[in-house]
Enzyme design. Sequence first.
Site, short mmCIF file in Angstrom:
data_model
loop_
_atom_site.label_atom_id
_atom_site.label_comp_id
_atom_site.label_asym_id
_atom_site.label_seq_id
_atom_site.Cartn_x
_atom_site.Cartn_y
_atom_site.Cartn_z
N ARG A 289 -20.69 -38.88 1.82
CA ARG A 289 -20.58 -38.37 0.45
C ARG A 289 -20.71 -39.49 -0.58
O ARG A 289 -21.23 -39.30 -1.66
CB ARG A 289 -19.22 -37.68 0.33
CG ARG A 289 -18.95 -37.12 -1.03
CD ARG A 289 -17.64 -36.39 -0.97
NE ARG A 289 -17.26 -35.98 -2.29
CZ ARG A 289 -16.72 -34.80 -2.57
NH1 ARG A 289 -16.51 -33.94 -1.61
NH2 ARG A 289 -16.39 -34.49 -3.79
N PHE B 201 -26.26 -26.75 5.37
CA PHE B 201 -26.34 -25.64 4.41
C PHE B 201 -27.41 -25.81 3.34
O PHE B 201 -27.59 -24.93 2.51
CB PHE B 201 -24.98 -25.33 3.78
CG PHE B 201 -24.19 -26.53 3.33
CD1 PHE B 201 -24.56 -27.23 2.21
CD2 PHE B 201 -23.05 -26.93 4.04
CE1 PHE B 201 -23.82 -28.32 1.79
CE2 PHE B 201 -22.31 -28.02 3.63
CZ PHE B 201 -22.70 -28.73 2.49
N ARG C 267 -18.73 -34.60 4.40
CA ARG C 267 -20.06 -34.28 3.88
C ARG C 267 -21.08 -35.27 4.43
O ARG C 267 -20.78 -36.46 4.55
CB ARG C 267 -20.02 -34.37 2.36
CG ARG C 267 -21.28 -33.91 1.64
CD ARG C 267 -21.26 -32.42 1.47
NE ARG C 267 -22.38 -31.93 0.69
CZ ARG C 267 -22.31 -31.63 -0.60
NH1 ARG C 267 -21.20 -31.84 -1.27
NH2 ARG C 267 -23.36 -31.14 -1.24
N GLU D 5 -22.04 -30.46 6.32
CA GLU D 5 -20.67 -30.93 6.54
C GLU D 5 -20.45 -31.04 8.05
O GLU D 5 -20.74 -30.10 8.80
CB GLU D 5 -19.69 -29.90 5.94
CG GLU D 5 -18.24 -30.26 6.03
CD GLU D 5 -17.67 -30.89 4.75
OE1 GLU D 5 -18.44 -31.18 3.82
OE2 GLU D 5 -16.46 -31.10 4.71
N GLU E 186 -21.00 -18.78 2.07
CA GLU E 186 -20.99 -19.52 3.35
C GLU E 186 -19.56 -19.94 3.64
O GLU E 186 -18.77 -20.06 2.71
CB GLU E 186 -21.85 -20.80 3.23
CG GLU E 186 -23.30 -20.53 2.97
CD GLU E 186 -24.00 -21.75 2.35
OE1 GLU E 186 -23.38 -22.82 2.22
OE2 GLU E 186 -25.17 -21.59 1.98
N LYS F 253 -16.07 -22.83 -5.12
CA LYS F 253 -15.28 -22.84 -3.89
C LYS F 253 -14.11 -21.88 -4.01
O LYS F 253 -13.47 -21.80 -5.05
CB LYS F 253 -14.79 -24.26 -3.57
CG LYS F 253 -14.05 -24.93 -4.68
CD LYS F 253 -13.75 -26.38 -4.35
CE LYS F 253 -13.27 -27.10 -5.59
NZ LYS F 253 -13.13 -28.52 -5.44
N ARG G 7 -21.28 -31.17 -10.85
CA ARG G 7 -20.23 -30.24 -10.46
C ARG G 7 -20.37 -29.03 -11.37
O ARG G 7 -19.66 -28.90 -12.36
CB ARG G 7 -18.86 -30.90 -10.63
CG ARG G 7 -17.73 -30.17 -9.94
CD ARG G 7 -16.42 -30.89 -10.16
NE ARG G 7 -16.22 -32.04 -9.30
CZ ARG G 7 -15.96 -31.98 -8.00
NH1 ARG G 7 -15.87 -30.82 -7.40
NH2 ARG G 7 -15.80 -33.08 -7.30
N LYS H 36 -16.60 -22.45 4.09
CA LYS H 36 -16.34 -23.80 3.59
C LYS H 36 -15.72 -24.60 4.73
O LYS H 36 -14.59 -24.34 5.13
CB LYS H 36 -15.40 -23.77 2.38
CG LYS H 36 -15.20 -25.13 1.75
CD LYS H 36 -14.38 -25.03 0.47
CE LYS H 36 -14.40 -26.31 -0.32
NZ LYS H 36 -13.96 -27.49 0.38
P1 AMP Z 1 -14.06 -29.82 -2.63
O1 AMP Z 1 -14.16 -31.10 -1.85
O2 AMP Z 1 -12.78 -29.06 -2.41
O3 AMP Z 1 -14.44 -29.99 -4.07
O4 AMP Z 1 -15.18 -28.83 -2.03
C1 AMP Z 1 -16.54 -29.16 -2.00
C2 AMP Z 1 -16.88 -29.74 -0.65
O5 AMP Z 1 -16.84 -28.75 0.36
C3 AMP Z 1 -18.30 -30.26 -0.55
O6 AMP Z 1 -18.43 -31.54 -1.08
C4 AMP Z 1 -18.53 -30.26 0.95
O7 AMP Z 1 -18.08 -31.49 1.50
C5 AMP Z 1 -17.60 -29.17 1.46
N1 AMP Z 1 -18.29 -28.01 2.04
C6 AMP Z 1 -17.90 -27.38 3.16
N2 AMP Z 1 -18.68 -26.32 3.44
C7 AMP Z 1 -19.62 -26.26 2.48
C8 AMP Z 1 -20.72 -25.38 2.22
N3 AMP Z 1 -20.99 -24.33 2.99
N4 AMP Z 1 -21.48 -25.64 1.13
C9 AMP Z 1 -21.20 -26.69 0.32
N5 AMP Z 1 -20.17 -27.55 0.51
C10 AMP Z 1 -19.38 -27.35 1.58
#
Ligand code: AMP
Length: 550
Positions: free
Chosen positions: A266, A334, A251, A295, A244, A411, A405, A246
Amino acid sequence: MLFIDFSRVCEKLEGTSGRLEMIDIISKELPGLTQDELPVFVRFVMGRIFADWSSRKLGIGPNLLYEATGAVAGVTKEQVIEKINRTGDVGQAVEELLSIKSQMTFFHEELDLVRVYTELISIAEKGGAKSQREKLLAVRRLLGNAHPLEGRYLARILLEELRIGVGEGSVREAIAKGFAVDSSLVEHAMQALNDTGEVARLAKVGPDALRDVHITPFHPLKMMLAQQGTIPDMIKEHGSIAAEFKYDGSRFQFHKKGNWARLYSRRLEDVTGALPDVIEQLLSATEHDVILDGEVIAMKDGKPMPFQSVLRRLRRKHDIAEAQDAIAMVPNVFDILYLDGETLIDLPLVERRKKLEGAVRLFVAPQVQSDDPSVITKTYDNALAAGHEGIMIKVPTSPYTPGQRGRNWIKIKPEVDTLDLAVIGAEWGEGKRAHVFGSFLVAVQDAGKLIPLSRVATGFSDEQLAEVYELLKESVIRKSGKEVTFEPSLVFEVGYAELQASQNYEGGFALRFPRFIRIRDDKDIPDIETIEGIRERYKRQANSAQAYQN
Ligand code: AMP
């Protein structure tokens, strides 16, 4: 359980450093507690008061506690603060101050664990103009009945900093041990309920009660989180994977039951009031009772705005001008965790996805599923081209694991790499930027010669463009249509997603997604990146890309 007995347990735990020993101490206490006492005990021992899903706050600051302590011990607030500074610990200071008091008073009403909790709830519920005064009186009453040892832990619980080293993991193990149930069952129930106190109660009932946990709307769950990884690793490990976009925003977890809906951040704060438009959009997308994970991003003219716009938009909520600035908040959904009374977190992602698509008409984030690296890579390219942060890769068979996690969500986003480059030319801006330079030609050096590498047109604020214009306007040595050439003097730090081989620039390279980071006024032209350095970087990138192919 008397609060003094609870305080003795805390004292014992405070004198213990081994984790196993701590688990043992707690587990021995649990079976003897009633269903009312259990949740209070396990929360207090972690230094928490309310359920983890609850955003309820006690609303007591340190000052109020110092004032109440002073009133009870017959000293001034300043003397209390002085004592805290001397002992370095609120709990110890309160204990010492109360021991002076207890030599003077003869009457104690014994504090009971559940009664303390009930008092704290009523303190939290006090609101309005007189609430601080009422809270102060309530804390005074509690401390007035406290033995010195009780005061030590009460004070720390009031400030929600117990600091006796008991975390969620230890409590989970203690519940498993104390009630002889499987630790993984306890963990699962903790994820679903987000309330360690409630889980302790269920464990006392038995493993079947733990197994049969249900999510409750308006009790937000912790969010599932992602790790870093690579596309080939994920395909090698799982075959077909889901991808998907990002989205770079904020969140949210959306809860809806009947006509009632809330939105949580979040950090599980209730942000319903701040994002009424998002609630409205989501309400228009489903008639079902649901808990959705997603998100929210800010969009302008069909393009995602940087994450800061989400924050800025929130701050300008009450500004009328904001209504005209065309920034829309758009939810991207999502996942689905709950549907019409059914808890879905244990279903595999593919099954949840079917439920999601069946229950929610709009705002569902598109998903691609494939075991072909080129298909997933294409999705990644599309995501970046559309201005998103990258992609999320998800294992189709995986359950939703709140707060974890794990490796089920990965990601993928470009590494932010930067180069220091000389500004050698520019083009005039357009529209409201017509009086300044809008895009810049930047160069690397090769044996004293400057070679163009890229154009940079994004990443600037209006203020930065004005500043850059002031710095460069005297350096123009040639004009041709909209283009100008500079006598090189200024260095930009430029971020990029990837180096590409390119015929467009004589150095043979170009930058993908170049973005202005800052002016390097600490650097001169001889300090900028060399073409040799670029070749090195390109080789490194190719190596990792090859690793990526394997
Ligand atoms: P990070 O904050 O870099 O650890 O990345 C994870 C975060 O990406 C999640 O906590 C969400 O806020 C965001 N996110 C954006 N798009 C998505 C998606 N399609 N699925 C899950 N998380 C997503």
